[in-house]
Enzyme design. Structure first.
Site, short mmCIF file in Angstrom:
data_model
loop_
_atom_site.label_atom_id
_atom_site.label_comp_id
_atom_site.label_asym_id
_atom_site.label_seq_id
_atom_site.Cartn_x
_atom_site.Cartn_y
_atom_site.Cartn_z
N VAL A 11 0.84 -1.21 0.00
CA VAL A 11 0.00 0.00 0.00
C VAL A 11 0.87 1.26 0.00
O VAL A 11 0.63 2.21 -0.76
CB VAL A 11 -0.98 0.00 1.20
CG1 VAL A 11 -1.85 1.25 1.17
CG2 VAL A 11 -1.85 -1.26 1.18
N LYS A 98 -6.93 -1.72 9.24
CA LYS A 98 -8.23 -2.12 9.81
C LYS A 98 -8.09 -2.77 11.18
O LYS A 98 -8.97 -2.65 12.03
CB LYS A 98 -8.99 -3.04 8.87
CG LYS A 98 -8.22 -4.23 8.33
CD LYS A 98 -7.69 -4.01 6.94
CE LYS A 98 -6.58 -4.98 6.63
NZ LYS A 98 -6.49 -5.37 5.26
N GLU A 183 -3.12 -10.86 3.11
CA GLU A 183 -2.34 -10.34 4.24
C GLU A 183 -1.02 -11.11 4.29
O GLU A 183 -0.90 -12.19 3.71
CB GLU A 183 -3.10 -10.55 5.55
CG GLU A 183 -4.45 -9.86 5.62
CD GLU A 183 -4.36 -8.35 5.55
OE1 GLU A 183 -3.62 -7.76 6.33
OE2 GLU A 183 -5.01 -7.76 4.68
N LYS A 198 -13.42 -5.49 9.53
CA LYS A 198 -14.09 -4.51 8.65
C LYS A 198 -15.58 -4.42 9.00
O LYS A 198 -16.16 -3.34 9.00
CB LYS A 198 -13.88 -4.92 7.19
CG LYS A 198 -12.41 -4.80 6.75
CD LYS A 198 -12.16 -5.50 5.42
CE LYS A 198 -10.75 -5.31 4.91
NZ LYS A 198 -10.44 -6.16 3.75
N GLY A 295 -5.25 -4.61 -3.10
CA GLY A 295 -4.25 -4.30 -4.12
C GLY A 295 -3.66 -2.92 -3.89
O GLY A 295 -4.26 -2.08 -3.21
N1 HSE Z 1 -6.13 -8.94 2.58
C1 HSE Z 1 -7.15 -7.96 2.35
C2 HSE Z 1 -8.13 -8.49 1.32
C3 HSE Z 1 -6.51 -6.69 1.89
O1 HSE Z 1 -7.82 -9.51 0.69
O2 HSE Z 1 -9.20 -7.92 1.15
C4 HSE Z 1 -7.44 -5.51 1.84
O3 HSE Z 1 -7.93 -5.17 3.11
#
Ligand code: HSE
Length: 407
Positions: A11, A98, A183, A198, A295
């Site tokens: 990111v 998050k 991740e 989330k 991404g």
């Molecule tokens: N690992 C997370 C996903 C990255 O695949 O959505 C974005 O939060």
């Protein structure tokens, strides 16, 4: 305005790239240049066009020219301590983290407000999809009642590969990792923890009181098999990992689980790394948000949108947040009724003609010893009792159990 970046991974690298590529349009929207003054990372990046790397957090904290910092390092420590110190020193922080927002968001938002700066987290949910800002601005006139979300790109990519390509779980996970969606430790993706954080952030913001992600019942996709995918297809449905939260009179429901959706459901056609979030409000009815959920550039785009907002609001913190959590506010999701899919070992004879049950079988010798049923509407609690009482459903080994979501 000068900005700092903490963490130059997927990111952070995306933020660096977008700041360079879109410098002109960012300037037009902010009314001033946005330039990267310092990047904190313990690694070396000799080939990067940026020459402002540091390994010492104090270089960012003590740089008086830096007004906003993008925390894109992930994890709780040291991101929590760093964010606290930055906010207390009068710098705004924007984040894609998050895990940190879900755990310490209440405290960090309070510290930001006390210091007249902003703590923004558009990139923490839905990758590049604008969802946080609509919840506290565009939809503010609505009493929000329900949110259903495909919130994890990695698991949606895996399930899509299983559904459309017949890929195994392991091969599909490797593909997601190669594309940079997963991740660092994909356990958080496949066990549903990422979706859960989330979901808790959305519930806290939409309904105004903190929901602790660690108390939200959470099941990932590791038990989903190609057989489950095939049975669901038999009745025109697909399996998706959903974060669900609903407001009730005396609290909220929240849960994360694989769900079977009918093919015509608005979330059923959301495939690959895309996320989809359906929000229901009393004035508007249903509204759908859709886009790339993971991404480098999609997530960086959300981080930068927060930076633009901070620059535009210079001198005034942007106010968003929720009340602290309270005992009994999170209601027991097992009391919510639904139809359930069960995959059972044995013969389907005892279900023949059983009212309210639909029975499904797959062709082929491989599937001869098993079948699937869809139950009538029951609560999760009642289903457990029915399974435990061998007289009620019969004495079967349960090979799979998935909630159906029709709304
Ligand atoms: N690992 C997370 C996903 C990255 O695949 O959505 C974005 O939060």
């Amino acid at each position: 305005m000068k900005i700092g970046i903490m963490g130059f991974g997927v990111v952070g690298g995306g933020v660096g790239e977008l700041v360079a590529t879109n410098a002109e349009s960012i300037k037009r929207r902010c009314g001033e240049d946005v330039t990267i003054a310092k990047i904190l990372d313990l690694r070396d990046f000799p080939d990067s066009p940026y020459k402002c790397f540091t390994k010492d957090f104090n270089d960012i904290l003590n740089d008086e020219e830096i007004g906003v910092v993008a925390e894109v390092m992930g994890g709780i420590n040291p991101a929590y301590q760093f964010t606290k110190q930055l906010l207390m020193s009068g710098k705004s922080v924007v984040t894609s983290n998050k895990e940190l927002v879900a755990k310490h968001g209440t405290e960090l938002l309070k510290i930001a407000a006390e210091n007249n700066v902003s703590y923004l987290f558009e990139a923490s949910v839905g990758g590049g999809i604008p969802i946080i800002r609509p919840l506290y601005t565009s939809l503010a006139a609505n009493e929000l009642t329900d949110i259903y979300g495909i919130l994890n790109g990695t698991t949606n990519y895996i399930l899509t590969q299983m559904i459309k390509e017949g890929a195994t779980f392991e091969d599909a996970l490797k593909g997601a990792q190669q594309k940079g969606y997963a991740e660092k430790d994909p356990t958080a993706d496949i066990e549903g923890h990422d979706t859960c954080r989330k979901t808790a952030i959305l519930a806290s913001l939409a309904f105004g009181t903190y929901v602790d992600s660690e108390e939200v019942p959470c099941e990932g996709i590791t038990k989903i098999t190609l057989e489950d995918v095939k049975y669901a297809a038999k009745f025109g449905s697909v399996i998706k990992l959903l974060g669900i939260t609903s407001r009730a009179e005396n609290g909220v429901y929240a849960m994360v689980c694989p769900a079977i959706l009918p093919g015509e459901h608005p979330l059923a056609g959301i495939d690959d790394v895309f996320n989809g979030i359906m929000v229901r409000g009393d004035g508007l009815g249903d509204v759908m948000f859709y886009g790339r959920g993971a991404g480098a550039l999609p997530t960086a785009s959300a981080v930068l949108s927060d930076i633009v907002d901070v620059v535009k609001h210079k001198g005034a913190g942007i106010s968003l947040g929720w009340e602290p959590g309270k005992d009994g506010y999170l209601l027991d999701a097992e009391t919510l009724p639904a139809r359930f899919y069960l995959r059972l070992k044995g013969s389907a004879d005892s279900f023949a003609g059983k009212p309210g049950y639909s029975v499904y079988t797959l062709d082929g010798e491989k599937y001869a010893g098993e079948f699937a049923v869809v139950t009538p509407e029951v609560t999760g609690q009642r289903l457990c009792e029915m399974i435990a009482d061998k007289n009620e459903l019969g004495s079967y080994d349960i090979l799979g159990k998935i909630r159906l979501v029709a709304e």
